[in-house]
Structures are given as C-alpha cells and as structure tokens.
Design a protein around this motif. Structure first.
Motif, PDB file in Angstrom:
ATOM      1  N   ASN A 119     -12.406 -10.330   0.945  1.00  0.00           N
ATOM      2  CA  ASN A 119     -11.468  -9.792   1.920  1.00  0.00           C
ATOM      3  C   ASN A 119     -10.365  -8.959   1.281  1.00  0.00           C
ATOM      4  OD1 ASN A 119     -12.400 -10.611   4.576  1.00  0.00           O
ATOM      5  ND2 ASN A 119     -12.195 -12.675   3.756  1.00  0.00           N
ATOM      6  N   LEU A 120     -10.235  -9.015  -0.020  1.00  0.00           N
ATOM      7  CA  LEU A 120      -9.261  -8.164  -0.709  1.00  0.00           C
ATOM      8  C   LEU A 120      -9.677  -6.698  -0.673  1.00  0.00           C
ATOM      9  CD1 LEU A 120      -8.372 -10.357  -3.806  1.00  0.00           C
ATOM     10  CD2 LEU A 120      -6.963  -9.916  -1.791  1.00  0.00           C
ATOM     11  N   VAL A 121     -10.941  -6.434  -0.406  1.00  0.00           N
ATOM     12  CA  VAL A 121     -11.435  -5.055  -0.324  1.00  0.00           C
ATOM     13  C   VAL A 121     -10.682  -4.282   0.754  1.00  0.00           C
ATOM     14  CG1 VAL A 121     -13.476  -3.669   0.214  1.00  0.00           C
ATOM     15  CG2 VAL A 121     -13.689  -5.675  -1.231  1.00  0.00           C
ATOM     16  N   PHE A 122     -10.236  -4.963   1.798  1.00  0.00           N
ATOM     17  CA  PHE A 122      -9.474  -4.316   2.866  1.00  0.00           C
ATOM     18  C   PHE A 122      -8.252  -3.584   2.297  1.00  0.00           C
ATOM     19  CE2 PHE A 122      -5.981  -4.600   5.965  1.00  0.00           C
ATOM     20  CZ  PHE A 122      -6.518  -3.812   6.967  1.00  0.00           C
ATOM     21  N   PHE A 123      -7.534  -4.235   1.376  1.00  0.00           N
ATOM     22  CA  PHE A 123      -6.343  -3.622   0.789  1.00  0.00           C
ATOM     23  C   PHE A 123      -6.700  -2.425  -0.084  1.00  0.00           C
ATOM     24  CE2 PHE A 123      -5.114  -8.017   1.641  1.00  0.00           C
ATOM     25  CZ  PHE A 123      -4.024  -7.794   2.457  1.00  0.00           C
ATOM     26  N   VAL A 124      -7.812  -2.516  -0.775  1.00  0.00           N
ATOM     27  CA  VAL A 124      -8.262  -1.403  -1.613  1.00  0.00           C
ATOM     28  C   VAL A 124      -8.620  -0.201  -0.743  1.00  0.00           C
ATOM     29  CG1 VAL A 124     -10.011  -0.671  -3.280  1.00  0.00           C
ATOM     30  CG2 VAL A 124      -9.025  -2.963  -3.434  1.00  0.00           C
ATOM     31  N   LEU A 125      -9.262  -0.440   0.392  1.00  0.00           N
ATOM     32  CA  LEU A 125      -9.613   0.662   1.294  1.00  0.00           C
ATOM     33  C   LEU A 125      -8.360   1.355   1.837  1.00  0.00           C
ATOM     34  CD1 LEU A 125     -12.607  -0.929   3.214  1.00  0.00           C
ATOM     35  CD2 LEU A 125     -12.691   0.768   1.401  1.00  0.00           C
ATOM     36  N   ILE A 126      -7.336   0.588   2.139  1.00  0.00           N
ATOM     37  CA  ILE A 126      -6.060   1.181   2.576  1.00  0.00           C
ATOM     38  C   ILE A 126      -5.497   2.048   1.446  1.00  0.00           C
ATOM     39  CG2 ILE A 126      -3.660   0.693   3.189  1.00  0.00           C
ATOM     40  CD1 ILE A 126      -4.675  -1.812   4.631  1.00  0.00           C
ATOM     41  N   SER A 127      -5.573   1.548   0.225  1.00  0.00           N
ATOM     42  CA  SER A 127      -5.077   2.308  -0.924  1.00  0.00           C
ATOM     43  C   SER A 127      -5.803   3.633  -1.061  1.00  0.00           C
ATOM     44  CB  SER A 127      -5.250   1.485  -2.201  1.00  0.00           C
ATOM     45  OG  SER A 127      -4.810   2.209  -3.316  1.00  0.00           O
ATOM     46  N   TYR A 128      -7.125   3.618  -0.901  1.00  0.00           N
ATOM     47  CA  TYR A 128      -7.890   4.860  -1.021  1.00  0.00           C
ATOM     48  C   TYR A 128      -7.532   5.849   0.082  1.00  0.00           C
ATOM     49  CZ  TYR A 128     -11.003   2.567  -4.385  1.00  0.00           C
ATOM     50  OH  TYR A 128     -11.522   1.931  -5.464  1.00  0.00           O
ATOM     51  N   SER A 129      -7.319   5.375   1.296  1.00  0.00           N
ATOM     52  CA  SER A 129      -7.072   6.285   2.416  1.00  0.00           C
ATOM     53  C   SER A 129      -5.655   6.833   2.431  1.00  0.00           C
ATOM     54  CB  SER A 129      -7.385   5.594   3.742  1.00  0.00           C
ATOM     55  OG  SER A 129      -6.482   4.533   3.962  1.00  0.00           O
ATOM     56  N   GLN A 130      -4.689   6.142   1.836  1.00  0.00           N
ATOM     57  CA  GLN A 130      -3.306   6.607   1.882  1.00  0.00           C
ATOM     58  C   GLN A 130      -3.134   7.939   1.177  1.00  0.00           C
ATOM     59  OE1 GLN A 130      -0.562   6.857  -0.468  1.00  0.00           O
ATOM     60  NE2 GLN A 130      -1.853   6.465  -2.213  1.00  0.00           N
ATOM     61  N   PHE A 131      -3.910   8.194   0.135  1.00  0.00           N
ATOM     62  CA  PHE A 131      -3.786   9.463  -0.584  1.00  0.00           C
ATOM     63  C   PHE A 131      -4.053  10.630   0.361  1.00  0.00           C
ATOM     64  CE2 PHE A 131      -5.577  13.005  -2.945  1.00  0.00           C
ATOM     65  CZ  PHE A 131      -4.541  13.257  -3.813  1.00  0.00           C
ATOM     66  N   PHE A 132      -5.130  10.512   1.121  1.00  0.00           N
ATOM     67  CA  PHE A 132      -5.445  11.588   2.055  1.00  0.00           C
ATOM     68  C   PHE A 132      -4.320  11.761   3.067  1.00  0.00           C
ATOM     69  CE2 PHE A 132      -6.966  13.069   6.143  1.00  0.00           C
ATOM     70  CZ  PHE A 132      -7.512  14.277   5.776  1.00  0.00           C
ATOM     71  N   TYR A 133      -3.857  10.673   3.647  1.00  0.00           N
ATOM     72  CA  TYR A 133      -2.832  10.764   4.684  1.00  0.00           C
ATOM     73  C   TYR A 133      -1.525  11.327   4.141  1.00  0.00           C
ATOM     74  CZ  TYR A 133       0.552   9.588   8.219  1.00  0.00           C
ATOM     75  OH  TYR A 133       1.553   9.671   9.140  1.00  0.00           O
ATOM     76  N   VAL A 134      -1.025  10.743   3.079  1.00  0.00           N
ATOM     77  CA  VAL A 134       0.293  11.128   2.567  1.00  0.00           C
ATOM     78  C   VAL A 134       0.272  12.495   1.905  1.00  0.00           C
ATOM     79  CG1 VAL A 134       2.098  10.514   0.897  1.00  0.00           C
ATOM     80  CG2 VAL A 134       1.057   8.751   2.305  1.00  0.00           C
ATOM     81  N   VAL A 135      -0.724  12.729   1.080  1.00  0.00           N
ATOM     82  CA  VAL A 135      -0.696  13.934   0.254  1.00  0.00           C
ATOM     83  C   VAL A 135      -1.367  15.127   0.927  1.00  0.00           C
ATOM     84  CG1 VAL A 135      -1.403  14.896  -1.957  1.00  0.00           C
ATOM     85  CG2 VAL A 135      -0.502  12.595  -1.856  1.00  0.00           C
ATOM     86  N   ILE A 136      -2.545  14.943   1.447  1.00  0.00           N
ATOM     87  CA  ILE A 136      -3.290  16.090   1.973  1.00  0.00           C
ATOM     88  C   ILE A 136      -2.909  16.392   3.422  1.00  0.00           C
ATOM     89  CG2 ILE A 136      -5.594  17.039   2.403  1.00  0.00           C
ATOM     90  CD1 ILE A 136      -5.020  16.634  -0.558  1.00  0.00           C
ATOM     91  N   TRP A 137      -2.907  15.403   4.284  1.00  0.00           N
ATOM     92  CA  TRP A 137      -2.707  15.655   5.707  1.00  0.00           C
ATOM     93  C   TRP A 137      -1.257  15.969   6.048  1.00  0.00           C
ATOM     94  CZ3 TRP A 137      -1.072  12.401  10.058  1.00  0.00           C
ATOM     95  CH2 TRP A 137      -1.391  12.973  11.290  1.00  0.00           C
ATOM     96  N   ARG A 138      -0.314  15.254   5.450  1.00  0.00           N
ATOM     97  CA  ARG A 138       1.093  15.403   5.813  1.00  0.00           C
ATOM     98  C   ARG A 138       1.836  16.478   5.022  1.00  0.00           C
ATOM     99  NH1 ARG A 138       3.150  14.149  10.106  1.00  0.00           N
ATOM    100  NH2 ARG A 138       5.098  13.632   9.135  1.00  0.00           N
ATOM    101  N   SER A 139       1.276  16.950   3.923  1.00  0.00           N
ATOM    102  CA  SER A 139       2.011  17.857   3.060  1.00  0.00           C
ATOM    103  C   SER A 139       1.348  19.225   2.975  1.00  0.00           C
ATOM    104  CB  SER A 139       2.099  17.258   1.655  1.00  0.00           C
ATOM    105  OG  SER A 139       2.532  18.227   0.749  1.00  0.00           O
ATOM    106  N   PRO A 140       1.974  20.264   3.541  1.00  0.00           N
ATOM    107  CA  PRO A 140       1.386  21.597   3.439  1.00  0.00           C
ATOM    108  C   PRO A 140       1.293  22.092   1.993  1.00  0.00           C
ATOM    109  CG  PRO A 140       3.434  21.653   4.727  1.00  0.00           C
ATOM    110  CD  PRO A 140       3.183  20.248   4.338  1.00  0.00           C
ATOM    111  N   GLU A 141       2.253  21.696   1.146  1.00  0.00           N
ATOM    112  CA  GLU A 141       2.221  22.134  -0.247  1.00  0.00           C
ATOM    113  C   GLU A 141       0.976  21.597  -0.963  1.00  0.00           C
ATOM    114  OE1 GLU A 141       6.244  21.780   1.364  1.00  0.00           O
ATOM    115  OE2 GLU A 141       4.876  20.172   0.851  1.00  0.00           O
ATOM    116  N   TYR A 142       0.752  20.293  -0.831  1.00  0.00           N
ATOM    117  CA  TYR A 142      -0.413  19.691  -1.477  1.00  0.00           C
ATOM    118  C   TYR A 142      -1.712  20.160  -0.825  1.00  0.00           C
ATOM    119  CZ  TYR A 142       2.445  16.467  -4.199  1.00  0.00           C
ATOM    120  OH  TYR A 142       3.328  15.934  -5.081  1.00  0.00           O
ATOM    121  N   ARG A 143      -1.684  20.315   0.491  1.00  0.00           N
ATOM    122  CA  ARG A 143      -2.875  20.779   1.207  1.00  0.00           C
ATOM    123  C   ARG A 143      -3.269  22.178   0.726  1.00  0.00           C
ATOM    124  NH1 ARG A 143      -1.553  19.188   5.983  1.00  0.00           N
ATOM    125  NH2 ARG A 143      -0.311  21.005   6.498  1.00  0.00           N
TER     126      ARG A 143
END
Length: 185
Positions: A119-143
């Motif tokens: 069940n710890l895999v759930f936290f790892v999946l959140i960790s993997y997805s946050q990069f896309f959300y924070v860096v790519i989707w929310r930031s025009p500079e990084y995008r």
C-alpha cells in the motif's frame, strides 16, 4: 548523466536475478519482489539517494532565495514550485521508503508486511504525478522548456506552436486588461 542510474539499476536487477527463488510474489514492487537481502539494500540505498536529493532541493531553494534578493525575475515562482516539489517529495516517496524500513524494523512479517508495504505504492504514485502537475501543467516556463526539448517529435512540435500562440494571446489580453483598468481609474 544516465551512467550512474543505469549502473545502479543494472546492479540491483542483476543481483535480484541471481538471488531469485521460486517464492510466490504477492505484489510485484521492488521491496516485495526482490530477495530480502536485495530488497533491504535497495530500500536503504534509496533512502540515501533520497536524502541526497533532499539536500539538493534545499540547496536549490537557498540559491534561488539569495539570488531572488538581487534579482526580481521569475525567482519567486521557481522558489514556490521548488517548495511544493520538496514537500511532495518528503511526504510521498521519501516517507514511503522510510515507512518500508520502519515496518521491517518493527518486526512485521508475512502477509501483514506484504499488505502494508504494497500500500506504500500509493504514495510513490503521488510522487511521480506531482512533477507533471507542478512543473509541466502549472508552469508556462517549464512547459515551454519541456516542449522545446522534445520539439523534434512532431506532436510536441505542434503542442509547442499552439502553446506559444496561446501564450502570446493571453499575454496580450492581460496587458490590454491592465491598460483598461488603469485608464478607468
């Protein structure tokens, strides 16, 4: 840049393959799918790697903080995203690995350990997805940088062109909106 990760990963995979037994694997993730000795090494080495990553994140935040005092560019935005990234990292991937070590240290075994670690895999999946959300989707500079780096791929090139057009349109609309607000005041 890939040499160290490939050597590390290949070593773990080879060691895991060499120590493989015929035991049934309930959930196939590294802490549970590897032989216990290899799993323990993998988990411990990942905690060390994560600690190094955490130190690098904090160093980046400090560098941008002190640069931000001298320059008033996009430093605040970068700092904000780094802080969000570090919090996600600590509360997902890092805590997940530490919890796996904690479960073993507390003496959990058998189905209980398997259930808790799977069940710890759930936290790892959140960790993997946050990069896309924070860096790519929310930031025009990084995008923009991401699309530029992958613009050799046709679909990324099209996305880059669309994004640059929409960014110009929204920037123009924003400046017109600010000018109209200033003139009405």
């Amino acid at each position: 840049m890939l040499t160290i990760p490939v050597v590390y990963s290949s070593t773990i995979v080879f060691w895991g393959f060499m120590t493989m037994d015929d035991e049934v694997v309930m959930f196939c993730n590294p802490p549970l799918g590897l032989y216990p000795t290899v799993s323990r090494f993998w988990t411990f080495s990942n905690v060390i790697i994560n600690t190094i990553t955490l130190v690098l994140f904090i160093t980046l935040i400090l560098v941008f903080y002190y640069k931000g005092k001298k320059q008033k560019s996009d430093t605040r935005k970068i700092m904000k995203r780094l802080k969000v990234s570090i919090l996600f990292f600590i509360f997902t991937w890092y805590i997940g690995l530490l919890a796996a070590d904690l479960f073993v240290a507390l003496g959990f075994t058998g189905p209980t350990l398997i259930f808790m670690m799977s069940n710890l895999v759930f936290f790892v999946l959140i960790s993997y997805s946050q990069f896309f959300y924070v860096v790519i989707w929310r930031s025009p500079e990084y995008r923009n940088a991401f699309l530029e780096a992958w613009s050799c791929i046709p679909c990324c090139k099209i996305l880059k062109e669309r994004h640059s057009k929409s960014t110009k349109i929204s920037a123009t609309a924003h400046s017109h909106q600010q000018n109209s607000m200033m003139s009405s005041a």
